[in-house]
Design an enzyme around this catalytic site. Structure first.
Site, PDB file in Angstrom:
ATOM      1  N   SER A 110       0.824  -1.215   0.000  1.00  0.00           N
ATOM      2  CA  SER A 110       0.000   0.000   0.000  1.00  0.00           C
ATOM      3  C   SER A 110       0.856   1.261   0.000  1.00  0.00           C
ATOM      4  O   SER A 110       0.628   2.176  -0.811  1.00  0.00           O
ATOM      5  CB  SER A 110      -0.911   0.023   1.237  1.00  0.00           C
ATOM      6  OG  SER A 110      -1.747  -1.100   1.278  1.00  0.00           O
ATOM      7  N   TYR A 136      -6.894  -4.444  -6.799  1.00  0.00           N
ATOM      8  CA  TYR A 136      -6.619  -4.069  -5.399  1.00  0.00           C
ATOM      9  C   TYR A 136      -5.187  -3.550  -5.343  1.00  0.00           C
ATOM     10  O   TYR A 136      -4.243  -4.309  -5.581  1.00  0.00           O
ATOM     11  CB  TYR A 136      -6.775  -5.301  -4.501  1.00  0.00           C
ATOM     12  CG  TYR A 136      -6.621  -5.021  -3.021  1.00  0.00           C
ATOM     13  CD1 TYR A 136      -7.730  -4.856  -2.199  1.00  0.00           C
ATOM     14  CD2 TYR A 136      -5.354  -4.918  -2.440  1.00  0.00           C
ATOM     15  CE1 TYR A 136      -7.592  -4.603  -0.840  1.00  0.00           C
ATOM     16  CE2 TYR A 136      -5.207  -4.665  -1.093  1.00  0.00           C
ATOM     17  CZ  TYR A 136      -6.328  -4.513  -0.293  1.00  0.00           C
ATOM     18  OH  TYR A 136      -6.196  -4.263   1.051  1.00  0.00           O
ATOM     19  N   GLU A 232       3.553  -5.340  -8.966  1.00  0.00           N
ATOM     20  CA  GLU A 232       3.929  -6.746  -8.827  1.00  0.00           C
ATOM     21  C   GLU A 232       4.043  -7.119  -7.349  1.00  0.00           C
ATOM     22  O   GLU A 232       4.839  -7.982  -6.963  1.00  0.00           O
ATOM     23  CB  GLU A 232       5.222  -7.034  -9.592  1.00  0.00           C
ATOM     24  CG  GLU A 232       5.075  -6.689 -11.064  1.00  0.00           C
ATOM     25  CD  GLU A 232       6.046  -7.413 -11.992  1.00  0.00           C
ATOM     26  OE1 GLU A 232       6.772  -8.307 -11.523  1.00  0.00           O
ATOM     27  OE2 GLU A 232       6.070  -7.056 -13.193  1.00  0.00           O
ATOM     28  N   VAL A 233       3.255  -6.419  -6.532  1.00  0.00           N
ATOM     29  CA  VAL A 233       3.312  -6.651  -5.079  1.00  0.00           C
ATOM     30  C   VAL A 233       3.025  -8.116  -4.762  1.00  0.00           C
ATOM     31  O   VAL A 233       3.721  -8.735  -3.964  1.00  0.00           O
ATOM     32  CB  VAL A 233       2.327  -5.714  -4.360  1.00  0.00           C
ATOM     33  CG1 VAL A 233       2.135  -6.122  -2.906  1.00  0.00           C
ATOM     34  CG2 VAL A 233       2.831  -4.272  -4.429  1.00  0.00           C
ATOM     35  N   LYS A 234       2.011  -8.687  -5.414  1.00  0.00           N
ATOM     36  CA  LYS A 234       1.696 -10.080  -5.082  1.00  0.00           C
ATOM     37  C   LYS A 234       2.378 -11.080  -6.010  1.00  0.00           C
ATOM     38  O   LYS A 234       2.822 -12.120  -5.556  1.00  0.00           O
ATOM     39  CB  LYS A 234       0.180 -10.312  -5.097  1.00  0.00           C
ATOM     40  CG  LYS A 234      -0.183 -11.660  -4.490  1.00  0.00           C
ATOM     41  CD  LYS A 234      -1.662 -11.955  -4.490  1.00  0.00           C
ATOM     42  CE  LYS A 234      -2.373 -11.270  -3.360  1.00  0.00           C
ATOM     43  NZ  LYS A 234      -3.798 -11.643  -3.294  1.00  0.00           N
ATOM     44  N   THR A 288       9.051   7.082   9.194  1.00  0.00           N
ATOM     45  CA  THR A 288      10.256   7.033  10.029  1.00  0.00           C
ATOM     46  C   THR A 288      11.097   5.778   9.818  1.00  0.00           C
ATOM     47  O   THR A 288      12.312   5.852   9.678  1.00  0.00           O
ATOM     48  CB  THR A 288       9.856   7.117  11.523  1.00  0.00           C
ATOM     49  OG1 THR A 288       9.051   8.275  11.695  1.00  0.00           O
ATOM     50  CG2 THR A 288      11.081   7.200  12.413  1.00  0.00           C
TER      51      THR A 288
HETATM   52  C1  PLP Z   1      -1.440  -6.312  -6.286  1.00  0.00           C
HETATM   53  C2  PLP Z   1      -1.406  -5.733  -4.910  1.00  0.00           C
HETATM   54  N1  PLP Z   1      -0.983  -4.475  -4.729  1.00  0.00           N
HETATM   55  C3  PLP Z   1      -0.936  -3.921  -3.507  1.00  0.00           C
HETATM   56  C4  PLP Z   1      -1.337  -4.620  -2.392  1.00  0.00           C
HETATM   57  C5  PLP Z   1      -1.260  -3.988  -1.026  1.00  0.00           C
HETATM   58  O1  PLP Z   1      -0.247  -4.603  -0.307  1.00  0.00           O
HETATM   59  P1  PLP Z   1      -0.204  -4.532   1.307  1.00  0.00           P
HETATM   60  O2  PLP Z   1      -1.376  -5.311   1.793  1.00  0.00           O
HETATM   61  O3  PLP Z   1       1.114  -5.133   1.658  1.00  0.00           O
HETATM   62  O4  PLP Z   1      -0.294  -3.114   1.689  1.00  0.00           O
HETATM   63  C6  PLP Z   1      -1.787  -5.930  -2.536  1.00  0.00           C
HETATM   64  C7  PLP Z   1      -2.263  -6.696  -1.367  1.00  0.00           C
HETATM   65  O5  PLP Z   1      -2.893  -7.712  -1.479  1.00  0.00           O
HETATM   66  C8  PLP Z   1      -1.828  -6.510  -3.830  1.00  0.00           C
HETATM   67  O6  PLP Z   1      -2.243  -7.770  -4.021  1.00  0.00           O
END
Ligand code: PLP
Length: 430
Positions: A110, A136, A232-234, A288
């Site tokens: 996020s 998401y 590409e977080v997931k 921080t």
């Molecule tokens: C594609 C994608 N982006 C961003 C996020 C947000 O990540 P986080 O929950 O670590 O803040 C997610 C969480 O599922 C996600 O799947």
């Protein structure tokens, strides 16, 4: 319901809960979690893809232990630190190319997506964002504003253009989506800062786009001076069988966002982008403990294990094995209408009838039963009807077979009416 689960209900806020069954864990090893009543669960989620190396990986344990014992401060805000600098250098090396890039380190998907969007707006002087319905991108005010997932309330950003994510499993080619978008961009030139792209739309249902769609979208954005941000977080960092998930889709983003698996279970994320964007201001996107040495050391250990153990290849092979086993299940259970994904980012869609109506209630009962049988798997999707498989990248072949066998048992029980109708009552999922 276990004592721990009940105490958690009374002590921890519901605001941060997304529960599918009464899971209460006290430890873990490899691909397994230990429950408070002494059972070992096979973990096909890996905490939504975060536990990339499995639970308690020795390399992570020793890196984190050493970093806590001799910490280079606690932040990168006002000091260069060795772990954050080496991690940034490694991340730059993992994304070869001519571009002069910089790395921003954060705590979560996020905060990283929010930083990327803000930096893109600042660099282009434009406010508009193109994003997909069903996507998401996070749960902060800024990321909710550019997300399209049904679970997220809150206001959407002014100037947000939401487009559908075409589904290859439904033979959608996305041509009309591109044509509409092109007309819209021609009509409002120089208004859009960035386009947010998940190479596989994960929480929207592990949806794989048709070949060539995302590369055509990226090319369209380039023609309009719009920065392409790959979320590409997931699915990033080896999960799809390649270091970066966008390579299979044939496009190179301007900005790459990583999270989850990068920290192996510790809070760590990264934005990698052009120096002109990432150095455009100081004190602009900071918290921080960003770049703290403990999480940076964890990230370094993850990258080292990924490279040394060739977890990209391992994810590809294990993913093929799991997909084949799930496809065999599909031939026996008509409620399974699609098995899709790449590497160890897999989705199993449950639907009814020729028009593939989401079987949401059945999906909720199925994951509940799988947990009772010893398997952790959650569901995603705009219809709450897609099992999401994002196990540790270290999952063994025997564990993959065991997982498929447990799922097979759960599907048999569902088909035979052996799962009570109200089994998952009280577990809202999403
Ligand atoms: C594609 C994608 N982006 C961003 C996020 C947000 O990540 P986080 O929950 O670590 O803040 C997610 C969480 O599922 C996600 O799947």
């Amino acid at each position: 319901m276990s004592d721990l689960y009940d105490r958690d209900r009374r002590a921890n806020a519901g605001l941060q809960k997304l529960r599918f069954f009464p899971q209460a864990v006290v430890g873990g090893k490899g691909s397994r979690l230990r429950t408070d009543d002494g059972r070992w669960l096979l973990d096909l989620s890996a905490s939504w893809g975060a536990v990339s190396l499995g639970h308690g990986h020795p390399a992570l344990v020793s890196a984190v232990t050493a970093a806590v014992a001799d910490p280079a401060g606690a932040s990168v805000l006002s000091s260069a630190t060795s772990p954050a600098t080496v991690l940034a250098e490694r991340l730059l090396a993992l994304w070869p190319g001519a571009a002069d890039r910089r790395v921003w380190l954060g705590h979560s998907g996020s905060d990283a997506m929010e930083a990327a969007v803000r930096a893109a707006r600042r660099a282009t002087g434009r406010q508009g964002i193109i994003a997909f319905s069903g996507a998401y991108h996070g749960c902060t005010t800024g990321t909710i504003a550019v997300s399209g997932h049904q679970s997220l309330g809150g206001d959407r950003a002014a100037g947000l253009i939401q487009i559908p994510f075409p589904d290859a499993s439904r033979d959608e080619d996305g041509a009309a989506i591109l044509a509409d978008l092109s007309r819209r961009l021609d009509a409002t030139p120089d208004s859009v800062a960035a386009c947010l792209i998940e190479p596989i739309q994960a929480d929207g249902g592990m949806v794989v786009p048709p070949a060539g769609f995302l590369s055509a979208l990226a090319a369209l954005c380039r023609r309009h001076g719009i920065l392409v941000i790959a979320d590409e977080v997931k699915v990033g960092l080896c999960r799809t069988g390649a270091t970066h998930a966008h390579t299979a889709e044939g496009f190179t983003p301007d900005i790459l966002v990583l999270g989850k698996g990068l920290g192996g279970g510790l809070p760590l994320s990264a934005v990698i982008g052009p120096a002109a964007v990432m150095d455009g201001a100081t004190a602009f996107a900071m918290q921080t403990l960003h770049g703290n040495p403990v999480c940076a050391a964890a990230g370094l250990a993850v990258l080292e294990v990924m490279a040394h153990d060739r977890l990209d290849r391992q994810a590809a092979e294990r993913g093929d094995q799991l997909k084949a086993a799930l496809s065999r299940l599909k031939t026996r259970h008509p409620i399974i209408t699609s098995v899709r994904g790449r590497g160890l980012a897999l989705g199993v869609e449950l639907a009814l009838g020729p028009d593939r109506r989401p079987a949401a209630a059945e999906t909720a009962r199925l994951v509940w039963r799988a947990h009772e049988l010893g398997l952790v798997v959650y569901y995603v999707g705009t219809g709450s009807n897609v099992l999401e498989l994002t196990p540790p990248l270290t999952l063994s072949g025997a564990e993959a077979e065991e997982a498929a066998a447990i799922l097979g048992q759960a599907f048999n029980d569902l088909a035979a009416g052996r799962i009570p109708d109200d089994a998952a009552a009280g577990f809202a999922g999403w």
